[in-house]
Design a protein around this motif. Sequence first.
Motif, PDB file in Angstrom:
ATOM      1  N   ALA A   1      33.812  96.595  43.512  1.00  9.84           N
ATOM      2  CA  ALA A   1      32.132  96.661  44.009  1.00  9.84           C
ATOM      3  C   ALA A   1      31.257  96.978  42.817  1.00  9.84           C
ATOM      4  O   ALA A   1      31.867  97.840  42.274  1.00  9.84           O
ATOM      5  CB  ALA A   1      32.150  97.301  45.338  1.00  9.84           C
ATOM      6  N   VAL A   2      30.181  96.899  43.176  1.00 12.82           N
ATOM      7  CA  VAL A   2      28.869  97.193  42.316  1.00 12.82           C
ATOM      8  C   VAL A   2      27.945  97.744  43.125  1.00 12.82           C
ATOM      9  O   VAL A   2      27.579  97.196  44.148  1.00 12.82           O
ATOM     10  CB  VAL A   2      28.489  96.106  41.229  1.00 12.82           C
ATOM     11  CG1 VAL A   2      27.862  94.816  41.917  1.00 12.82           C
ATOM     12  CG2 VAL A   2      27.453  96.787  40.187  1.00 12.82           C
ATOM     13  N   TYR A   3      27.392  98.859  43.051  1.00 15.19           N
ATOM     14  CA  TYR A   3      26.382  99.470  43.660  1.00 15.19           C
ATOM     15  C   TYR A   3      25.046  99.377  42.935  1.00 15.19           C
ATOM     16  O   TYR A   3      25.079  99.789  41.991  1.00 15.19           O
ATOM     17  CB  TYR A   3      26.715 100.988  44.019  1.00 15.19           C
ATOM     18  CG  TYR A   3      25.684 101.610  44.666  1.00 15.19           C
ATOM     19  CD1 TYR A   3      24.999 101.591  45.842  1.00 15.19           C
ATOM     20  CD2 TYR A   3      24.907 102.821  44.088  1.00 15.19           C
ATOM     21  CE1 TYR A   3      24.094 102.052  46.367  1.00 15.19           C
ATOM     22  CE2 TYR A   3      24.024 103.437  44.557  1.00 15.19           C
ATOM     23  CZ  TYR A   3      23.410 103.135  45.684  1.00 15.19           C
ATOM     24  OH  TYR A   3      22.400 103.924  46.228  1.00 15.19           O
ATOM     25  N   ALA A   4      24.037  98.753  43.626  1.00 16.12           N
ATOM     26  CA  ALA A   4      22.929  98.353  42.723  1.00 16.12           C
ATOM     27  C   ALA A   4      21.650  98.734  43.544  1.00 16.12           C
ATOM     28  O   ALA A   4      21.634  98.703  44.686  1.00 16.12           O
ATOM     29  CB  ALA A   4      22.857  96.694  42.371  1.00 16.12           C
ATOM     30  N   MET A   5      20.475  99.252  42.758  1.00 19.99           N
ATOM     31  CA  MET A   5      19.212  99.303  43.288  1.00 19.99           C
ATOM     32  C   MET A   5      18.286  98.551  42.453  1.00 19.99           C
ATOM     33  O   MET A   5      17.541  99.161  41.632  1.00 19.99           O
ATOM     34  CB  MET A   5      18.858 100.829  43.264  1.00 19.99           C
ATOM     35  CG  MET A   5      19.552 101.670  44.016  1.00 19.99           C
ATOM     36  SD  MET A   5      18.910 103.446  44.052  1.00 19.99           S
ATOM     37  CE  MET A   5      20.278 103.872  42.499  1.00 19.99           C
ATOM     38  N   PRO A   6      18.236  97.179  42.515  1.00 19.63           N
ATOM     39  CA  PRO A   6      17.452  96.427  41.575  1.00 19.63           C
ATOM     40  C   PRO A   6      16.084  96.523  41.865  1.00 19.63           C
ATOM     41  O   PRO A   6      15.198  96.060  40.757  1.00 19.63           O
ATOM     42  CB  PRO A   6      17.898  95.019  41.927  1.00 19.63           C
ATOM     43  CG  PRO A   6      18.393  95.263  43.236  1.00 19.63           C
ATOM     44  CD  PRO A   6      19.002  96.473  43.615  1.00 19.63           C
ATOM     45  N   THR A   7      15.666  96.881  43.124  1.00 19.98           N
ATOM     46  CA  THR A   7      13.982  97.228  43.332  1.00 19.98           C
ATOM     47  C   THR A   7      13.688  98.534  43.438  1.00 19.98           C
ATOM     48  O   THR A   7      14.034  99.332  44.249  1.00 19.98           O
ATOM     49  CB  THR A   7      13.698  96.140  44.694  1.00 19.98           C
ATOM     50  OG1 THR A   7      13.873  94.761  44.387  1.00 19.98           O
ATOM     51  CG2 THR A   7      12.140  96.353  44.752  1.00 19.98           C
ATOM     52  N   LEU A   8      13.052  99.322  42.404  1.00 20.09           N
ATOM     53  CA  LEU A   8      12.635 100.520  42.385  1.00 20.09           C
ATOM     54  C   LEU A   8      14.173 101.547  42.414  1.00 20.09           C
ATOM     55  O   LEU A   8      14.215 102.236  43.446  1.00 20.09           O
ATOM     56  CB  LEU A   8      11.855 100.958  43.712  1.00 20.09           C
ATOM     57  CG  LEU A   8      10.480 101.627  42.864  1.00 20.09           C
ATOM     58  CD1 LEU A   8       9.192 101.341  43.719  1.00 20.09           C
ATOM     59  CD2 LEU A   8      10.782 103.063  42.942  1.00 20.09           C
ATOM     60  N   HIS A   9      14.619 101.440  41.303  1.00 19.32           N
ATOM     61  CA  HIS A   9      15.729 102.301  41.246  1.00 19.32           C
ATOM     62  C   HIS A   9      15.447 103.863  41.507  1.00 19.32           C
ATOM     63  O   HIS A   9      14.394 104.278  41.118  1.00 19.32           O
ATOM     64  CB  HIS A   9      16.540 102.037  39.871  1.00 19.32           C
ATOM     65  CG  HIS A   9      17.709 102.580  39.424  1.00 19.32           C
ATOM     66  ND1 HIS A   9      17.845 104.014  38.990  1.00 19.32           N
ATOM     67  CD2 HIS A   9      18.792 102.366  39.385  1.00 19.32           C
ATOM     68  CE1 HIS A   9      18.897 104.300  38.664  1.00 19.32           C
ATOM     69  NE2 HIS A   9      19.355 103.324  39.079  1.00 19.32           N
ATOM     70  N   ASN A  10      16.154 104.548  41.984  1.00 20.78           N
ATOM     71  CA  ASN A  10      16.171 105.998  41.983  1.00 20.78           C
ATOM     72  C   ASN A  10      17.409 106.502  41.204  1.00 20.78           C
ATOM     73  O   ASN A  10      18.540 106.377  41.771  1.00 20.78           O
ATOM     74  CB  ASN A  10      16.367 106.401  43.517  1.00 20.78           C
ATOM     75  CG  ASN A  10      16.287 107.922  43.947  1.00 20.78           C
ATOM     76  OD1 ASN A  10      16.054 108.703  42.884  1.00 20.78           O
ATOM     77  ND2 ASN A  10      16.648 108.134  45.153  1.00 20.78           N
ATOM     78  N   PRO A  11      17.042 107.223  40.112  1.00 18.34           N
ATOM     79  CA  PRO A  11      15.659 108.020  39.933  1.00 18.34           C
ATOM     80  C   PRO A  11      14.954 107.260  38.744  1.00 18.34           C
ATOM     81  O   PRO A  11      13.790 107.860  38.456  1.00 18.34           O
ATOM     82  CB  PRO A  11      16.101 109.373  39.401  1.00 18.34           C
ATOM     83  CG  PRO A  11      17.314 109.180  38.544  1.00 18.34           C
ATOM     84  CD  PRO A  11      18.137 107.800  39.403  1.00 18.34           C
TER      85      PRO A  11
END
Length: 432
Positions: free
Chosen positions: A212-222
């Motif tokens: 799997a890949v864990y992603a935050m494409p919209t407003l990545h924290n941090p």
Amino acid sequence: MAADIRSGRLPSGTRLPTHRKLAAAEELAVVTASRVYAELEAMGLVSGERGRGTFVRDTTLSPGHGVDQQALGADVADLNFNYPSLPGQPELLRRALRDLASGGDLAALLRYQPHGGRSHERASAAGYLEKHGLPVSANRVLLVNGSQHGLAVTVMALLQPGDVVAVDAVTYPGFKVLAETLRLELAPLPAGGDGTDLDALDRLCATRRVRAVYAMPTLHNPLGWVTTDAHRDRLVGIARRHGLLIVEDAAYAYLADRPPASLAARAPELTVHVTGLSKSVATGLRVGFVAAPTEFMPVLERAIRATTWNTPAVMTAIACRWLDDGTVARLETAKRADARARQTIARDVLAGLPVVGHPASYFLWLPLPEDVRADRVVADLAHQRVSVSTAEPFAVGHVPQALRLALGSTDFDVLRGAVGTVARVVDDHANL
């Protein structure tokens, strides 16, 4: 060595001898010297930095600093955790409780609920997601106890101990805690200024069995990035080619104004999209949403049953009422303006320092000057009644010397003063 560090004979920031020099001085094998440093690091007394060596850590910082929320005194400026709130929100809650008490079927709220929420609640959540660019049917949405619970349910249901998950080398600490608890292997990917290094992801998938890949494409924290359409399309292409599950975290996505379509909208067949109301409404309102492919629904509902059975009915009733009457939309609009104002203050005070972040986010990433150590800066700030986080809770593998500043938990005057203290302490350490 541990005794010398704890007693202060080896003060924080001390650069220790190389493995070879320690081995020569103590008449040890080099492999034994390496084990010495590994043990000291496991004890939390030293940290190794790629290309720079091994340094004594500041042991005055509490264990888990930056991950485990600590009780702070009333006179401490909290730049560590974000719990953004606007004037008038307590009155909103008071009115919602009165309305709930005066109408509706209160007896129903005293009973067990369906694990993923009642049908009208799932419809409210689906409507909310559609307004944020993710058209999804109600039967593909589940209600959970906030985004963190949504991530936990996803990982428990769809991954196995030992699975390899690709993550950004700097990522959300809550996912790191989940991976450690559930025995996942996190494979760090270099993080650029505008998103994950997708060449590195492609190479990793060619050499490892990545699940799997864990992603935050919209407003990545941090780091605050909002990735482009092209970046998202390429990520989806890599996931399809290598058979990856995408776990998309959108906890802060509401702060971005008209972002590109989510990964779940581009690849609904392989993406689990997780978001919630903790940041957009209130951290105490533990209601979140998971949107996933239809075939994942039974195992996700089973994970909800195993962890909490159902989201508390009173909380869910209030949250869905606010979704339907526009309260959530109004709060999100107001918080976008609030976050922009806070960013403006912080960037004005930190002018000249290399801050990284989105202009409408509630946090900033502050890389430190060369030879300035984050643990010593954080310890000095704690003495001056300002709480911030080092990069350590966010780092997978190599830990950069940086601070993460949360901007959403103090009033404006306190924020300006606290950020000013950060700037002064960083400057003091840079000039030592």
